[in-house]
Motif scaffolding. Structure first.
Motif, PDB file in Angstrom:
ATOM      1  N   GLY A  54       0.624  -1.278  -0.168  1.00 42.52           N
ATOM      2  CA  GLY A  54      -0.874  -0.072   0.312  1.00 42.52           C
ATOM      3  C   GLY A  54       0.566   0.838  -0.254  1.00 42.52           C
ATOM      4  N   LYS A  55       2.194   0.833  -0.090  1.00 37.76           N
ATOM      5  CA  LYS A  55       2.776   2.110  -0.539  1.00 37.76           C
ATOM      6  C   LYS A  55       3.659   2.241  -1.035  1.00 37.76           C
ATOM      7  CE  LYS A  55       3.403   2.992   4.624  1.00 37.76           C
ATOM      8  NZ  LYS A  55       4.562   3.400   6.171  1.00 37.76           N
ATOM      9  N   ARG A  56       3.680   3.619  -1.911  1.00 37.72           N
ATOM     10  CA  ARG A  56       4.333   3.509  -3.776  1.00 37.72           C
ATOM     11  C   ARG A  56       5.620   3.159  -3.150  1.00 37.72           C
ATOM     12  NH1 ARG A  56       1.956   8.781  -7.477  1.00 37.72           N
ATOM     13  NH2 ARG A  56       3.541   7.404  -8.172  1.00 37.72           N
ATOM     14  N   THR A  57       6.448   2.700  -4.114  1.00 38.41           N
ATOM     15  CA  THR A  57       7.647   2.044  -4.370  1.00 38.41           C
ATOM     16  C   THR A  57       8.757   2.963  -6.249  1.00 38.41           C
ATOM     17  OG1 THR A  57       9.513   0.908  -3.806  1.00 38.41           O
ATOM     18  CG2 THR A  57       7.338  -0.592  -4.511  1.00 38.41           C
ATOM     19  N   GLY A  58       9.683   2.518  -5.838  1.00 35.43           N
ATOM     20  CA  GLY A  58      10.250   3.057  -7.143  1.00 35.43           C
ATOM     21  C   GLY A  58      10.324   1.363  -7.639  1.00 35.43           C
ATOM     22  N   GLN A  59      11.106   1.494  -9.330  1.00 33.38           N
ATOM     23  CA  GLN A  59      10.953  -0.237  -9.844  1.00 33.38           C
ATOM     24  C   GLN A  59      12.908  -0.713  -8.674  1.00 33.38           C
ATOM     25  OE1 GLN A  59      10.560  -1.376 -13.340  1.00 33.38           O
ATOM     26  NE2 GLN A  59       8.301  -0.266 -13.766  1.00 33.38           N
ATOM     27  N   ASN A  60      13.228   0.155  -8.716  1.00 30.88           N
ATOM     28  CA  ASN A  60      14.250  -0.010  -7.694  1.00 30.88           C
ATOM     29  C   ASN A  60      14.331  -0.822  -6.139  1.00 30.88           C
ATOM     30  OD1 ASN A  60      15.481   0.415 -10.592  1.00 30.88           O
ATOM     31  ND2 ASN A  60      16.104   2.444 -10.179  1.00 30.88           N
ATOM     32  N   HIS A  61      13.026  -0.735  -6.007  1.00 32.57           N
ATOM     33  CA  HIS A  61      12.894  -0.927  -4.615  1.00 32.57           C
ATOM     34  C   HIS A  61      13.609  -2.629  -4.805  1.00 32.57           C
ATOM     35  CE1 HIS A  61      11.383  -1.454  -0.503  1.00 32.57           C
ATOM     36  NE2 HIS A  61      10.706  -2.447  -1.096  1.00 32.57           N
ATOM     37  N   ILE A  62      14.354  -3.243  -3.676  1.00 35.67           N
ATOM     38  CA  ILE A  62      14.710  -4.500  -3.367  1.00 35.67           C
ATOM     39  C   ILE A  62      13.553  -4.976  -2.830  1.00 35.67           C
ATOM     40  CG2 ILE A  62      16.134  -6.149  -2.039  1.00 35.67           C
ATOM     41  CD1 ILE A  62      18.496  -3.587  -3.186  1.00 35.67           C
ATOM     42  N   LEU A  63      12.786  -6.521  -2.819  1.00 33.96           N
ATOM     43  CA  LEU A  63      11.769  -6.958  -2.111  1.00 33.96           C
ATOM     44  C   LEU A  63      11.944  -7.988  -1.718  1.00 33.96           C
ATOM     45  CD1 LEU A  63       9.638  -7.379  -5.760  1.00 33.96           C
ATOM     46  CD2 LEU A  63       9.418  -6.128  -3.740  1.00 33.96           C
ATOM     47  N   ARG A  64      11.593  -7.859  -0.373  1.00 39.80           N
ATOM     48  CA  ARG A  64      11.918  -9.045   0.825  1.00 39.80           C
ATOM     49  C   ARG A  64      10.841 -10.149   1.107  1.00 39.80           C
ATOM     50  NH1 ARG A  64      12.166  -4.978   5.965  1.00 39.80           N
ATOM     51  NH2 ARG A  64      10.233  -4.272   4.696  1.00 39.80           N
ATOM     52  N   GLU A  65      10.806 -10.893   1.529  1.00 41.70           N
ATOM     53  CA  GLU A  65       9.714 -12.139   1.781  1.00 41.70           C
ATOM     54  C   GLU A  65       8.872 -12.135   2.408  1.00 41.70           C
ATOM     55  OE1 GLU A  65       8.998 -16.055   1.697  1.00 41.70           O
ATOM     56  OE2 GLU A  65      11.161 -15.343   0.930  1.00 41.70           O
ATOM     57  N   ASN A  66       8.038 -12.587   1.002  1.00 44.82           N
ATOM     58  CA  ASN A  66       6.370 -12.097   1.335  1.00 44.82           C
ATOM     59  C   ASN A  66       5.718 -10.528   1.457  1.00 44.82           C
ATOM     60  OD1 ASN A  66       6.075 -15.214   2.426  1.00 44.82           O
ATOM     61  ND2 ASN A  66       6.672 -14.428   4.897  1.00 44.82           N
TER      62      ASN A  66
END
Length: 109
Positions: A54-66
């Motif tokens: 629910g929080k805006r992010t960019g394409q370079n954001h690193i994802l975490r588990e779940n």
């Protein structure tokens, strides 16, 4: 790592994919590996508005588990204009806070 990808192509329709990604994957890499562009090819030509939980992010954001990765679609109508038009159709007596009144009571009580 497991990441959920959500996209709503139309009101009351939600598509969901469970992605199995390598750790340290960015949003752009996750989208490239997902089947979303196969099902909705028009998304490739648009500038995507993305979010994680629910929080805006960019394409370079690193994802975490779940993480919950979301693709947002644009609004067709400004909510303020829609509310104003709905109010003008319903009228002041039938809409909003003062629509339910007791018999013999003042408006809003």
């Amino acid at each position: 790592m497991k990441v959920l990808l959500f996209y709503s192509p139309a009101p009351r329709q939600v598509r969901e994919w469970l992605l199995d990604l390598p750790s340290g994957c960015t949003v752009a890499q996750a989208l490239a590996q997902s089947p979303v562009f196969g099902e909705f090819p028009d998304l490739q030509s648009r500038t995507l508005t993305l979010g994680v939980w629910g929080k805006r992010t960019g394409q370079n954001h690193i994802l975490r588990e779940n993480d919950r990765l979301e693709i947002y679609r644009g609004l067709r109508v400004d909510p303020k204009i829609a509310r104003r038009e709905r109010f003008s159709r319903q009228g002041a007596k039938r809409a909003g806070l003062f629509s339910a009144t007791r018999a013999g009571g003042k408006a809003g009580y």
